[in-house]
Design a protein around this motif. Structure first.
Motif, PDB file in Angstrom:
ATOM      1  N   ASP A  49      -2.565 -10.578   2.261  1.00  0.00           N
ATOM      2  CA  ASP A  49      -1.474 -11.384   2.802  1.00  0.00           C
ATOM      3  C   ASP A  49      -0.173 -10.594   2.883  1.00  0.00           C
ATOM      4  O   ASP A  49       0.570 -10.673   3.866  1.00  0.00           O
ATOM      5  CB  ASP A  49      -1.268 -12.631   1.925  1.00  0.00           C
ATOM      6  N   ASN A  50       0.123  -9.847   1.837  1.00  0.00           N
ATOM      7  CA  ASN A  50       1.367  -9.075   1.832  1.00  0.00           C
ATOM      8  C   ASN A  50       1.309  -7.902   2.804  1.00  0.00           C
ATOM      9  O   ASN A  50       2.335  -7.521   3.384  1.00  0.00           O
ATOM     10  CB  ASN A  50       1.668  -8.589   0.418  1.00  0.00           C
ATOM     11  N   THR A  51       0.120  -7.333   2.980  1.00  0.00           N
ATOM     12  CA  THR A  51      -0.025  -6.274   3.990  1.00  0.00           C
ATOM     13  C   THR A  51       0.309  -6.821   5.366  1.00  0.00           C
ATOM     14  O   THR A  51       1.058  -6.210   6.141  1.00  0.00           O
ATOM     15  CB  THR A  51      -1.453  -5.704   3.983  1.00  0.00           C
ATOM     16  N   ALA A 131       3.106  10.233   3.055  1.00  0.00           N
ATOM     17  CA  ALA A 131       2.582   9.858   1.737  1.00  0.00           C
ATOM     18  C   ALA A 131       3.197  10.743   0.652  1.00  0.00           C
ATOM     19  O   ALA A 131       3.583  10.262  -0.423  1.00  0.00           O
ATOM     20  CB  ALA A 131       1.062   9.978   1.730  1.00  0.00           C
ATOM     21  N   PHE A 132       3.320  12.037   0.944  1.00  0.00           N
ATOM     22  CA  PHE A 132       3.918  12.957  -0.022  1.00  0.00           C
ATOM     23  C   PHE A 132       5.387  12.606  -0.262  1.00  0.00           C
ATOM     24  O   PHE A 132       5.851  12.591  -1.406  1.00  0.00           O
ATOM     25  CB  PHE A 132       3.786  14.393   0.482  1.00  0.00           C
ATOM     26  N   GLU A 133       6.112  12.304   0.835  1.00  0.00           N
ATOM     27  CA  GLU A 133       7.531  11.981   0.716  1.00  0.00           C
ATOM     28  C   GLU A 133       7.745  10.702  -0.090  1.00  0.00           C
ATOM     29  O   GLU A 133       8.722  10.579  -0.825  1.00  0.00           O
ATOM     30  CB  GLU A 133       8.148  11.824   2.116  1.00  0.00           C
ATOM     31  N   GLN A 134       6.837   9.719   0.066  1.00  0.00           N
ATOM     32  CA  GLN A 134       6.994   8.429  -0.612  1.00  0.00           C
ATOM     33  C   GLN A 134       6.223   8.361  -1.927  1.00  0.00           C
ATOM     34  O   GLN A 134       6.109   7.298  -2.531  1.00  0.00           O
ATOM     35  CB  GLN A 134       6.552   7.299   0.329  1.00  0.00           C
ATOM     36  N   ASP A 135       5.707   9.513  -2.358  1.00  0.00           N
ATOM     37  CA  ASP A 135       4.994   9.585  -3.636  1.00  0.00           C
ATOM     38  C   ASP A 135       3.784   8.646  -3.656  1.00  0.00           C
ATOM     39  O   ASP A 135       3.484   7.994  -4.659  1.00  0.00           O
ATOM     40  CB  ASP A 135       5.936   9.265  -4.798  1.00  0.00           C
ATOM     41  N   ILE A 143      -6.249   6.054  -0.296  1.00  0.00           N
ATOM     42  CA  ILE A 143      -5.038   5.852  -1.087  1.00  0.00           C
ATOM     43  C   ILE A 143      -5.425   5.373  -2.478  1.00  0.00           C
ATOM     44  O   ILE A 143      -6.263   4.469  -2.628  1.00  0.00           O
ATOM     45  CB  ILE A 143      -4.125   4.808  -0.417  1.00  0.00           C
ATOM     46  N   SER A 144      -4.808   5.959  -3.483  1.00  0.00           N
ATOM     47  CA  SER A 144      -5.005   5.532  -4.871  1.00  0.00           C
ATOM     48  C   SER A 144      -3.669   5.054  -5.409  1.00  0.00           C
ATOM     49  O   SER A 144      -2.634   5.702  -5.192  1.00  0.00           O
ATOM     50  CB  SER A 144      -5.541   6.684  -5.727  1.00  0.00           C
ATOM     51  N   TYR A 145      -3.713   3.914  -6.135  1.00  0.00           N
ATOM     52  CA  TYR A 145      -2.450   3.312  -6.569  1.00  0.00           C
ATOM     53  C   TYR A 145      -2.681   2.516  -7.847  1.00  0.00           C
ATOM     54  O   TYR A 145      -3.703   1.834  -7.998  1.00  0.00           O
ATOM     55  CB  TYR A 145      -1.928   2.381  -5.464  1.00  0.00           C
ATOM     56  N   SER A 146      -1.745   2.611  -8.764  1.00  0.00           N
ATOM     57  CA  SER A 146      -1.831   1.838 -10.004  1.00  0.00           C
ATOM     58  C   SER A 146      -1.144   0.496  -9.780  1.00  0.00           C
ATOM     59  O   SER A 146       0.087   0.417  -9.702  1.00  0.00           O
ATOM     60  CB  SER A 146      -1.157   2.605 -11.150  1.00  0.00           C
ATOM     61  N   LEU A 147      -1.960  -0.552  -9.637  1.00  0.00           N
ATOM     62  CA  LEU A 147      -1.446  -1.879  -9.307  1.00  0.00           C
ATOM     63  C   LEU A 147      -1.201  -2.691 -10.571  1.00  0.00           C
ATOM     64  O   LEU A 147      -2.035  -2.731 -11.478  1.00  0.00           O
ATOM     65  CB  LEU A 147      -2.443  -2.623  -8.411  1.00  0.00           C
ATOM     66  N   GLU A 148      -0.060  -3.353 -10.593  1.00  0.00           N
ATOM     67  CA  GLU A 148       0.282  -4.240 -11.706  1.00  0.00           C
ATOM     68  C   GLU A 148       0.380  -5.665 -11.174  1.00  0.00           C
ATOM     69  O   GLU A 148       0.982  -5.906 -10.120  1.00  0.00           O
ATOM     70  CB  GLU A 148       1.612  -3.819 -12.338  1.00  0.00           C
ATOM     71  N   TYR A 149      -0.229  -6.593 -11.900  1.00  0.00           N
ATOM     72  CA  TYR A 149      -0.177  -7.984 -11.453  1.00  0.00           C
ATOM     73  C   TYR A 149      -0.279  -8.910 -12.658  1.00  0.00           C
ATOM     74  O   TYR A 149      -0.582  -8.491 -13.773  1.00  0.00           O
ATOM     75  CB  TYR A 149      -1.297  -8.276 -10.456  1.00  0.00           C
ATOM     76  N   ALA A 150       0.017 -10.182 -12.398  1.00  0.00           N
ATOM     77  CA  ALA A 150      -0.081 -11.203 -13.452  1.00  0.00           C
ATOM     78  C   ALA A 150      -0.888 -12.377 -12.922  1.00  0.00           C
ATOM     79  O   ALA A 150      -0.802 -12.704 -11.726  1.00  0.00           O
ATOM     80  CB  ALA A 150       1.309 -11.658 -13.871  1.00  0.00           C
ATOM     81  N   ILE A 151      -1.659 -13.014 -13.804  1.00  0.00           N
ATOM     82  CA  ILE A 151      -2.422 -14.197 -13.426  1.00  0.00           C
ATOM     83  C   ILE A 151      -2.189 -15.271 -14.471  1.00  0.00           C
ATOM     84  O   ILE A 151      -1.937 -14.985 -15.650  1.00  0.00           O
ATOM     85  CB  ILE A 151      -3.932 -13.891 -13.287  1.00  0.00           C
ATOM     86  N   LEU A 170       3.600   0.695  -1.372  1.00  0.00           N
ATOM     87  CA  LEU A 170       2.242   0.746  -0.838  1.00  0.00           C
ATOM     88  C   LEU A 170       2.157  -0.054   0.457  1.00  0.00           C
ATOM     89  O   LEU A 170       1.628   0.432   1.466  1.00  0.00           O
ATOM     90  CB  LEU A 170       1.259   0.182  -1.871  1.00  0.00           C
ATOM     91  N   PHE A 171       2.676  -1.282   0.452  1.00  0.00           N
ATOM     92  CA  PHE A 171       2.639  -2.124   1.649  1.00  0.00           C
ATOM     93  C   PHE A 171       3.477  -1.520   2.771  1.00  0.00           C
ATOM     94  O   PHE A 171       3.111  -1.599   3.941  1.00  0.00           O
ATOM     95  CB  PHE A 171       3.130  -3.534   1.323  1.00  0.00           C
ATOM     96  N   ASP A 172       4.603  -0.931   2.392  1.00  0.00           N
ATOM     97  CA  ASP A 172       5.455  -0.292   3.398  1.00  0.00           C
ATOM     98  C   ASP A 172       4.719   0.869   4.067  1.00  0.00           C
ATOM     99  O   ASP A 172       4.763   1.023   5.299  1.00  0.00           O
ATOM    100  CB  ASP A 172       6.740   0.213   2.721  1.00  0.00           C
TER     101      ASP A 172
END
Length: 321
Positions: A49-51, A131-135, A143-151, A170-172
């Motif tokens: 949805d956010n994408t 990708a390099f510029e935006q780390d 793409i690999s990303y450490s996602l944080e979320y709450a439920i 990531l979405f950007d």
């Protein structure tokens, strides 16, 4: 169109609450776990949805005219995988659970190629460079990303609510890639038009140069003809002028020879001065004329001055005692 990748968007870091209609009957005591199937499905829905929201906003901010359904379809093709799910902390005062997961998603090669085609046209960074510029960690389009979320479950235990704690970059990044890829056809058309315009310009320049060469050649021929005609005219006028000068000179010589030695002697010094003055006057007059006519002007000048000198000498001889 100028591409801007560092967009200032209105999404907060805590990205809205989205409900999942699935029950949690398998969870007792109104407790949920980060890696539950329902929890993971909810987070994946949030990600999609956010994408889509980012894609829509980036397209709007960039003034990209494209079909909304096509944008949604492209965004929906992004699949997210969550692995190594773990609980980072719990809230002792509520049932909310904070989680971390290793997110990965692979951009298909066609999307990457189309996006890079657009950025290359506008001389902007390609996806790997961006990708390099935006780390953003990206390897072979993955793409690999450490996602944080709450439920958190509802009080009655029938629904789960989820909340993303990070992910804006990531979405950007993904949204920019999708929007760029969807501009490929219009950019390709624009590039083709520009190439055709360049070819047309080169052809026009070549034709103009060819026409200019033809005009120069024609002008050269005309100039040569005019020069030849002028040269013939100068030669004819100069021949007549020289004949007149020779006649006047012979008349002056006859007059001089008819004078007595005494008269000649008395005129000699003045005659020498007159010749020097005559030559200086006539040379100066000739210098002011067109080069082709200088000799003619000099000859005419000498003829004129010889005529005047003839009557001066004759008067002197006639009145000499």
């Amino acid at each position: 169109m100028k591409l801007q990748f560092a967009l200032v968007l209105s999404f907060p870091i805590l990205i809205g609450l989205v409900g999942c209609d699935k029950g949690i009957s398998t969870i007792s005591g109104n407790a949920v776990k980060c890696g539950d199937e329902n929890s993971l499905q909810l987070i994946k829905t949030l990600l999609k949805d956010n994408t889509q929201s980012y894609v829509k906003n980036i397209a709007s901010n960039e003034g990209v005219m494209t079909d909304s359904a096509a944008l949604r379809a492209s965004a929906s093709q992004i699949d997210f995988t969550l692995a190594d799910v773990r609980t980072s902390k719990t809230d002792p005062n509520s049932t909310k659970v904070f989680c971390v997961a290793a997110l990965s998603t692979t951009l298909n090669s066609e999307l990457v190629n189309r996006a890079n085609f657009v950025t290359d046209y506008y001389e902007q960074a390609n996806l790997s460079e961006l990708a390099f510029e935006q780390d953003i960690e990206m390897d072979n389009n993955t793409i690999s990303y450490s996602l944080e979320y709450a439920i958190q479950p509802t009080d009655d235990g029938t629904n789960i609510y989820g909340q993303l704690q990070n992910g804006t970059e990531l979405f950007d990044f993904i949204g920019t890639a999708i929007v760029n890829s969807m501009q490929k056809n219009s950019v390709q058309s624009l590039k083709s038009q520009q190439q055709k315009a360049k070819v047309a310009t080169k052809l026009a320049q070549s034709k103009a140069q060819e026409d200019e060469r033809a005009l120069v050649a024609e002008a050269t021929v005309l100039a040569r003809r005019e020069a030849a005609g002028e040269l013939a005219e100068v030669s004819a006028e100069q021949a007549k002028s020289k004949a007149t000068m020779d006649y006047k000179r012979s008349e002056l010589n006859k007059l001089w020879n008819s004078a007595s030695d005494e008269v000649k002697e008395s005129l000699a010094e003045g005659q020498r001065e007159w010749v020097a003055e005559r030559d200086e006057i006539c040379v100066n007059r000739a210098r002011e004329a067109d080069p082709a006519w200088q000799e003619y002007v000099r000859t005419e000048c000498i003829t004129e001055l010889i005529g005047e000198r003839y009557y001066e000498v004759k008067e002197y001889i006639d009145n000499y005692e």
